[in-house]
Design an enzyme around this catalytic site. Sequence first.
Site, PDB file in Angstrom:
ATOM      1  CG  HIS A  21      54.793 125.149  77.109  1.00 35.96           C
ATOM      2  ND1 HIS A  21      55.699 125.151  76.637  1.00 35.96           N
ATOM      3  CD2 HIS A  21      55.031 125.869  78.363  1.00 35.96           C
ATOM      4  CE1 HIS A  21      57.300 125.096  77.233  1.00 35.96           C
ATOM      5  NE2 HIS A  21      56.810 126.093  78.423  1.00 35.96           N
ATOM      6  CD  GLU A  22      53.096 127.391  80.722  1.00 38.08           C
ATOM      7  OE1 GLU A  22      54.192 126.506  81.966  1.00 38.08           O
ATOM      8  OE2 GLU A  22      53.718 127.754  80.805  1.00 38.08           O
ATOM      9  CG  HIS A  45      56.325 122.547  81.302  1.00 36.59           C
ATOM     10  ND1 HIS A  45      57.645 121.938  81.493  1.00 36.59           N
ATOM     11  CD2 HIS A  45      56.616 123.693  81.324  1.00 36.59           C
ATOM     12  CE1 HIS A  45      58.197 123.236  81.022  1.00 36.59           C
ATOM     13  NE2 HIS A  45      57.505 123.844  80.314  1.00 36.59           N
ATOM     14  CD  GLU A  99      60.806 125.507  79.747  1.00 39.91           C
ATOM     15  OE1 GLU A  99      59.815 125.875  79.120  1.00 39.91           O
ATOM     16  OE2 GLU A  99      60.326 125.540  80.972  1.00 39.91           O
ATOM     17  CG  ASP A 105      58.209 125.552  73.145  1.00 47.21           C
ATOM     18  OD1 ASP A 105      57.492 125.138  74.149  1.00 47.21           O
ATOM     19  OD2 ASP A 105      59.146 124.996  72.932  1.00 47.21           O
ATOM     20  CG  HIS A 109      62.208 129.168  77.936  1.00 46.60           C
ATOM     21  ND1 HIS A 109      62.739 129.587  79.580  1.00 46.60           N
ATOM     22  CD2 HIS A 109      60.887 128.675  78.503  1.00 46.60           C
ATOM     23  CE1 HIS A 109      61.700 129.819  79.936  1.00 46.60           C
ATOM     24  NE2 HIS A 109      60.960 128.857  79.343  1.00 46.60           N
ATOM     25  NE  ARG A 118      59.885 128.518  73.804  1.00 52.47           N
ATOM     26  CZ  ARG A 118      59.554 128.594  75.207  1.00 52.47           C
ATOM     27  NH1 ARG A 118      59.681 129.794  75.959  1.00 52.47           N
ATOM     28  NH2 ARG A 118      58.519 128.126  75.878  1.00 52.47           N
TER      29      ARG A 118
END
Length: 787
Positions: free
Chosen positions: A625-626, A629, A685, A689, A749, A755
């Site tokens: 996920h990070e 980004h 987000e 995800d 989010h 999610r």
Amino acid sequence: MAGREQSPVTEFLGRIAFHNSEVSYRPAESEDGDGSLSSRAKNSRNVFSAVSNYWKHRTTLEKVLLVMVTFLLVFTVILCIYIRGDPLKVLVIGSNLLKARGADGYCMSTACITAAASILQTMDHSVNPCDDFYQYSCGGWIKSTVMPEGKSLWGTFSIIEQQNQRVIRKILEQPSENLNSQAEVKAKMYYQSCMDPNGTIESLGATPLLEMLDEVGGWNVSGKTFNVTKWDLQKSLHILQLKYGMNGLFSWAVNEDDKNSSRYAIQIDQGGLTLPTTAHYLNKTTNAKVIQAYLEYMVNVGVLLGGEKNATTDQMREVINFETEIARITTPSDERRDEEKLYHSMSLTELQDLAPFMNWLDYFNEAFRMVDKKLTPNDTVIVYAPEYLHNLTKIISTYKQNETGKIVINNYLVWQMIHSMAFYLSKDFRQAFKGLRKVLTGTQGEDESWRYCVADTNSVLGFAVGAMFVREKFNNKSKEFAESMLNEIRLSLKENIENVPWMDDETKSAAISKANAITDMIGFPDYILSAKLLDTKYKQLEIQGNEYFRNNIRAIQFNLVEMLEKLNQSVNRTLWGMTPPTVNAYYNPTKNQIVFPAGILQLPFFDVNNPAALNFGGMGVVMGHELTHAFDDQGREYDKEGNLNHWWNNNTIEKFKQQTKCIVDQYANYKMDSLNLNGKQTLGENIADNGGLKAAFYAYQNWRQLQAELPLPGLDLSHNKLFFVNFAQVWCSASTTEANQLQIEKDPHSPSRFRVNGPVSNFPEFAKVFECPAGTAMNPSEKCSVW
């Protein structure tokens, strides 16, 4: 003092990345179609078919009990051997016993048994995973969980955070002589001042804030002497914002320059609202209860500070009207996602022409006087909301035309200070907020005093608290193992980038170069374990054990000076934006950097003894996920050096927007409590995800080619299924209707259910693993994919 709203550093899950490895993904063949059965397990299939059938017809409680009984039997045998013989022999025989059991097809380590029991209790097997994977994975938890009193949102993150708080409380309440540094002693003193064992906070009542009102020139609401003929907006802002770091009218900070990330710059943005969103002010019908509760809160505090109720009500209603005017010129967050369009560099002279409601050069020179720096009219600032500042000038000019309007402006500015500081006063001030809290979040309750004070201490002296926390809690092996996972997931994402059909080769090459350049920081900054360096960081922060209100004033001023000192310095790329105990993570686009605090490197996200399927499904998805980004709708605008830069082919940008429109529309069609999600607001987000799940799953497949795993006992789940189940169970949560509404209106989010269900429904590999028929909710014919 708030800086501009960036790609969240305050995320539930932030942003991340990895290293270079050259393993390609080629799924292993297996009977259940997901590469989950080792050849050893296949050979044992007939032998254990009866056992498998038996498990399928047991209830969840029966399975948990049987797993635990099996573990106790093994433990008893080992204990008996130990009592009768050599301990070393016991370890060997005990290990062989576990291996023998494992040879039958099950992992019987303590970690495996504990994980199996937890997973079983959390799931709801009555739900078809192809219909609602979130409910299938979390239904047991939802049925059995009662939200603690005072909580509007409760889930995995909250539980880990509370565990961390217990650890910190134990440390902060030990004798000072057991602490390693003066900074840690300051943290203990601050905690004690918050706990207030001598009742000083209650005995002082409103006195500390009333003394501040005298200093800032009075407040018409409270009856404290206020002379409107002597009032000056410039002077008021100097005191309220520059001495005490309060908000109001606009926000500003010293941060990395988006287009030159090696230097710090002054950044100015819109700001000044007390309620969470512009809609709370502008949608009078929907939010009438919120406005009424806000007014009652303001009046209650005003009366506590000496105001007469009717007069206070009239004046605070005018403050709300003023904030409503600000709301009208404030751009909602879902319309501020293009970083390139937001960025405007201008000189202070140009800023003065744009927004002449005050003298900007005098304002900033008053601020930087604290650190012996002086600006000139030609010095540049970055403005993210020029139209807002221009319109703000019009509003202020209108109000300044008469004394009544000037009183409203001052009442508003001083209210911003009061709202910020009231929580550091006696209990009656904190109680005044209950009604507004109830309307916004659905609960009136508060944390236990010690929990509030632990959290508050972490917010003020977080790296001193962090030093104590990591010594007590953090396993250094976790850092090494996390690094190896990062390497695998970085490789996986790069392979995904290589395979996207809509991206041109030149941009692909640049994107892979950016992925390689992402740096990471895991656990904690090394300096905090040095008492000398830690003491140096907090040397200028004075803390007294019996002065909670003053301690907060000192902390505000300490942080303000620390920020101001950055200007004209080279950017320090080792600074952390989160403290070590934080249960979170983030990606910083201007540093092209990912950060994982020690607080999140725990079960159920991560444990070095966990089966890899659970680690990759938990922490691995966070990592993916990070990392993703860096390539979402905002992160993609920054190059590998962290500079806002047009480095994509124009045709590829248009194709990217087509891919992301699918995501926007998909999430905009999701509903919670009859409210549609905001697909534009949550786009970044949602991209992260979806991309994070895919990167982590393929990384796990690469890992499985080199490592064999035994299935968990009591679970009719392959390891690929366990990967997805643990991913989902990280998001098991409960929330109030009001909290859901606030999240949909404000949070970038999506709610937890989406999610989980959103990403798995877009991922063909999930449908293969769970054999979901085409057209089911989790295997729709139309799927969205960006990375």
